[in-house]
Motif scaffolding. Structure first.
Motif, PDB file in Angstrom:
ATOM      1  N   GLY A 261      40.107  88.316  -4.417  1.00 19.42           N
ATOM      2  CA  GLY A 261      39.439  87.076  -4.692  1.00 19.42           C
ATOM      3  C   GLY A 261      37.934  87.597  -4.021  1.00 19.42           C
ATOM      4  N   LYS A 262      36.920  86.583  -4.262  1.00 17.27           N
ATOM      5  CA  LYS A 262      35.864  86.727  -3.718  1.00 17.27           C
ATOM      6  C   LYS A 262      35.280  85.845  -2.881  1.00 17.27           C
ATOM      7  CE  LYS A 262      33.392  89.118  -7.394  1.00 17.27           C
ATOM      8  NZ  LYS A 262      32.287  89.113  -8.196  1.00 17.27           N
TER       9      LYS A 262
ATOM     10  N   GLY B   2      41.845  76.566  -8.269  1.00 16.78           N
ATOM     11  CA  GLY B   2      42.825  76.154  -7.330  1.00 16.78           C
ATOM     12  C   GLY B   2      43.995  77.150  -7.231  1.00 16.78           C
ATOM     13  N   GLU B   3      43.848  78.065  -7.683  1.00 20.88           N
ATOM     14  CA  GLU B   3      44.741  79.411  -7.688  1.00 20.88           C
ATOM     15  C   GLU B   3      44.839  79.984  -6.322  1.00 20.88           C
ATOM     16  OE1 GLU B   3      46.876  81.114  -9.766  1.00 20.88           O
ATOM     17  OE2 GLU B   3      46.645  79.576 -11.168  1.00 20.88           O
TER      18      GLU B   3
ATOM     19  N   CYS C   4      39.050  83.517  -7.514  1.00 21.54           N
ATOM     20  CA  CYS C   4      40.100  84.315  -7.659  1.00 21.54           C
ATOM     21  C   CYS C   4      39.459  85.506  -8.721  1.00 21.54           C
ATOM     22  CB  CYS C   4      41.413  83.631  -8.269  1.00 21.54           C
ATOM     23  SG  CYS C   4      41.059  82.845 -10.058  1.00 21.54           S
ATOM     24  N   SER C   5      38.356  85.102  -9.474  1.00 22.56           N
ATOM     25  CA  SER C   5      37.893  85.962 -10.485  1.00 22.56           C
ATOM     26  C   SER C   5      36.409  85.873 -10.655  1.00 22.56           C
ATOM     27  CB  SER C   5      38.692  85.842 -11.847  1.00 22.56           C
ATOM     28  OG  SER C   5      38.417  84.444 -12.232  1.00 22.56           O
ATOM     29  N   SER C   6      35.789  86.634 -11.369  1.00 25.49           N
ATOM     30  CA  SER C   6      34.480  86.564 -11.586  1.00 25.49           C
ATOM     31  C   SER C   6      34.177  85.476 -12.554  1.00 25.49           C
ATOM     32  CB  SER C   6      33.761  87.609 -12.230  1.00 25.49           C
ATOM     33  OG  SER C   6      34.461  88.448 -13.411  1.00 25.49           O
ATOM     34  N   LYS C   7      35.315  84.995 -13.415  1.00 31.12           N
ATOM     35  CA  LYS C   7      35.133  83.942 -14.642  1.00 31.12           C
ATOM     36  C   LYS C   7      34.827  82.816 -13.469  1.00 31.12           C
ATOM     37  CE  LYS C   7      37.968  82.821 -18.550  1.00 31.12           C
ATOM     38  NZ  LYS C   7      39.092  83.072 -19.001  1.00 31.12           N
TER      39      LYS C   7
END
Ligand SMILES: [Zn+2]
Length: 61
Positions: A16-17, A8-9, A30-33
């Motif tokens: 981001g992706k 939700g960021e 927002c991240s690969s995580k």
């Protein structure tokens, strides 16, 4: 404003992706995580231990 599908960021434009599912639904990460958790592990946001919201809710119990 685009938000990360998983956590939700808010994502700034160009960061981001973006991921397009087979059903043409578009997901943002927002991240690969976040991407890994959403796509590979199939976890839901509230079930994820490292999320801020999860920690907050645990503390309030
Ligand atoms: Zn995220």
């Amino acid at each position: 404003m685009v938000k990360c599908t998983f956590c939700g960021e808010n994502l700034e434009k160009g960061t981001g992706k973006m991921y397009v599912q087979k059903d043409a639904k578009i997901l943002y990460f927002c991240s690969s995580k976040c991407e890994k958790n959403q796509l590979k592990l199939g976890r839901k946001f509230l079930e994820t231990r490292w999320s801020k919201r999860f920690k907050k809710e645990k503390r309030e119990e």
